[in-house]
Design an enzyme around this catalytic site. Structure first.
Site, short mmCIF file in Angstrom:
data_model
loop_
_atom_site.label_atom_id
_atom_site.label_comp_id
_atom_site.label_asym_id
_atom_site.label_seq_id
_atom_site.Cartn_x
_atom_site.Cartn_y
_atom_site.Cartn_z
N GLY A 120 0.80 -1.23 0.00
CA GLY A 120 0.00 0.00 0.00
C GLY A 120 0.83 1.28 0.00
N GLU A 145 -1.64 -12.66 -4.72
CA GLU A 145 -2.76 -11.77 -4.44
C GLU A 145 -3.38 -11.22 -5.73
OE1 GLU A 145 -1.85 -10.14 0.01
OE2 GLU A 145 -1.45 -8.74 -1.63
N ARG A 198 6.03 -15.59 1.81
CA ARG A 198 6.13 -15.95 3.24
C ARG A 198 4.82 -16.56 3.70
NH1 ARG A 198 2.56 -11.93 4.61
NH2 ARG A 198 2.90 -9.99 3.47
N GLU A 239 -0.82 1.56 -13.48
CA GLU A 239 -1.89 0.55 -13.47
C GLU A 239 -3.26 1.24 -13.44
OE1 GLU A 239 -0.12 -3.41 -11.24
OE2 GLU A 239 -1.67 -2.26 -10.25
N LYS A 240 -4.23 0.60 -14.09
CA LYS A 240 -5.60 1.10 -14.05
C LYS A 240 -6.16 0.92 -12.63
CE LYS A 240 -10.04 0.34 -16.38
NZ LYS A 240 -10.29 1.77 -16.66
N ARG A 289 -9.02 -10.47 13.22
CA ARG A 289 -7.79 -10.02 13.86
C ARG A 289 -8.15 -9.19 15.09
NH1 ARG A 289 -3.23 -8.48 9.32
NH2 ARG A 289 -3.87 -10.03 7.77
N LYS A 347 -5.58 -5.65 6.44
CA LYS A 347 -6.67 -6.61 6.55
C LYS A 347 -7.17 -6.70 7.99
CE LYS A 347 -4.44 -9.03 2.80
NZ LYS A 347 -3.41 -10.04 2.48
#
Lengths: 79, 460
Positions: free
Chosen positions: B166, B275, B293, B201-202, B339, B237
């Site tokens: 990000g 991803e 990982r 990137e779009k 989480r 997340k």
């Protein structure tokens, strides 16, 4: 008379906004209550610490990147 | 070789998880820890501990020399890096290998290749994996970049080749803004990452985050189906599920096959995650990145496949072939992970370290709680705020949600604020129950629905 400035949070105290930058304040500087004097990194997030009090001749008692506890004195100013 | 011992170069719940998996395989466990973690749960569970430095991660968990020295002095056969810290640092993998110790993960070359976002995108495209429409690689020339942006259509993202997680992303809406932002983005990327390389990137406006778990032994690669992690706050997340909600079976087959193709293309070894963004309006999926990982959310995959991913990683690192074939791996039921963080969801998610007074963990079929907590433990302020992960499995997603609501009600952590109330509200939300979520669902929901819940609770 000198006034203590305490950290509201535990964590790691930084005196500079980024490693390459100059310190927010140097020993001997005057501060206004709204002046940012450092950052506390707690759980990977950063929080500004403001002087909270106006004064002159600030003296830091912690170094850049020192671990601090909540309520620990990080600097003193002459009010 | 067969491994006899492993050094865990991590902390918190994942260190506990790795120690348990290693012990189940009969390995001697050594925990490398900072001074702040000497009384932590993993330090209590490990057979041996080695202190590697002061609390600040830069001086301990991120100190390659200190960690490698700890592995040497404790005569560990292998090093498991967990997630975060040095887990995707190719230089660390090199240093471990150079010391004659096995790195539990893919080769340093694979980490380097897949860690460069532009290279990873090219590897994916070559393996036939759909990528987000954009530039073929790095773009340096503004006119060329503008032409690409005009071709794929605004809004577009200007991304730093060395970014990730990000960071290093700008979204621009038109050509004029693009011309202004592009040079700035390059100098910023150079300052932040030491590499001013950019790619275009779009923007996929409304997408779900889906990711495929892969396992490789250097020769063979299998997938363990997908997870969905669309509920995110600030690109982190918060809640994860397996399998993805409402994914048509033919799309699932193509998605998982594409991840295996990518893994095979690089001779992948160990556990990895590919991803994607998934557009449920068009059923199209697009590659984002590979994480080389074990991931935080790996337990949801374990709950629906019955595979112990961390044990599998250790066996592969010891030279074993995959213990499962693709035909052995099937989805059984539905799993959700919440989480639980040391943050106050009613106060802007302010982090809140402190001492745990009471801890009650719900017990029951299909309930798992991976944690670093015990009563009396002082959660240190130096590391991330993850306290534990509540993982629940049910035969169907509706069963799973019902069981999750009960489990969340039974989970008690006092002494510090936690995100349990957030999850309790999400588990009762109609949009979540219907699976009508996407990556930009949670933040507006927090402002409206969650804030309103909090207000009505205060009024009562």
């Amino acid at each position: 008379m000198s006034t203590e400035i305490k950290s509201p949070l535990p964590g790691v105290f930084y005196r500079k906004p980024s490693p390459e930058s100059a310190p927010f304040k140097n020993d001997g500087d005057s501060v206004a209550a709204d002046d940012v004097i450092g950052l506390v990194e707690v759980m990977k997030s950063f929080h500004e610490v403001k002087a909270g009090v106006a004064g002159r001749n600030i003296r830091f008692s912690v170094d850049d990147a020192d671990a601090i506890m909540a309520g620990q004195v990080i600097a003193e100013v002459e009010a | 070789m067969t491994l006899r011992s492993v050094l865990i170069a991590n902390r918190g719940e994942i260190a506990v998880r790795i120690i348990r998996a290693a012990k189940a395989l009969g390995l001697r466990t050594v925990l490398a820890h900072s001074t702040a973690d000497k009384d932590s749960l993993p330090a209590q569970l490990a057979d041996e501990t080695v202190e590697i430095g002061p609390p600040a991660a830069k001086k301990s968990y991120l100190n390659i020399e200190a960690v490698v020295n700890a592995a040497k002095s404790s005569k560990a056969d292998a090093v498991h890096p967990g997630y975060g810290f040095l887990a995707e640092n190719a230089e660390f993998a090199d240093a471990v290998t150079a010391a004659g110790i096995v790195f539990v993960g893919p080769s340093a070359e694979a980490i380097r290749l897949l860690g460069d976002k532009v290279m990873a995108r090219q590897v994916a495209a070559l393996a036939g994996v759909p990528t987000v429409p954009g530039s073929d690689g790095r773009v340096t020339d503004l006119d060329e970049a503008l032409a690409i942006a005009a071709r794929i259509g605004f809004p577009v993202m200007i991304k730093a080749a060395a970014g990730g997680g990000g960071r290093g992303i700008r979204i621009v809406g038109d050509a004029e803004e693009f011309a202004r932002q592009f040079p700035q983005a390059s100098s910023e990327a150079a300052a932040a990452f030491g590499d001013g390389g950019l790619y275009i990137e779009k923007v996929i406006e409304r997408a779900r985050h889906v990711e495929v778990q892969i396992l490789g032994d250097g020769t063979d690669v299998v997938h363990c189906y997908e997870r969905e992690c669309s509920l995110q706050r600030r690109r982190q997340k918060v809640w994860e599920e397996a399998p993805a909600v409402g994914l048509p079976d033919d799309v699932r087959q193509r998605l998982c096959a594409s991840a295996v193709a990518l893994g095979r293309a690089v001779g992948y070894s160990g556990a990895g995650t590919v991803e994607y963004l998934y557009d449920d309006a068009t059923n199209e999926f697009y590659f984002i990145e590979v994480n080389t990982r074990i991931q935080v959310e790996h337990p949801v995959t374990e709950m629906i496949t019955g595979i112990d991913l961390v044990q599998e990683m250790l066996k592969i690192a010891g030279g074993a072939r995959l213990s499962v074939t693709q035909d052995d791996i099937r989805i059984q039921g539905h799993a959700i992970e919440c989480r639980i963080n040391a943050e106050d969801p009613h106060k802007g998610f302010m982090p809140a370290p402190g001492t745990i007074e009471r801890l009650v963990v719900p017990d029951g079929e299909g309930i798992r709680f991976d944690t670093l907590l015990f009563e009396g433990y002082a959660v240190p302020p130096f590391y991330d705020s993850l306290l534990g992960k509540l993982i629940v499995r049910g035969e169907t997603r509706a069963d799973c949600l019902a069981r999750l609501r009960e489990a969340l009600d039974g989970l008690v952590i006092t002494g510090i604020p936690t995100t349990i109330p957030l999850h309790a509200a999400l588990a009762r939300d109609a949009s979540v129950a219907d699976g009508r979520t996407h990556t930009r669902f949670l933040e507006p929901w927090l402002e409206s629905d969650f804030a309103q819940l909090a207000r009505s609770r205060e009024d009562a």
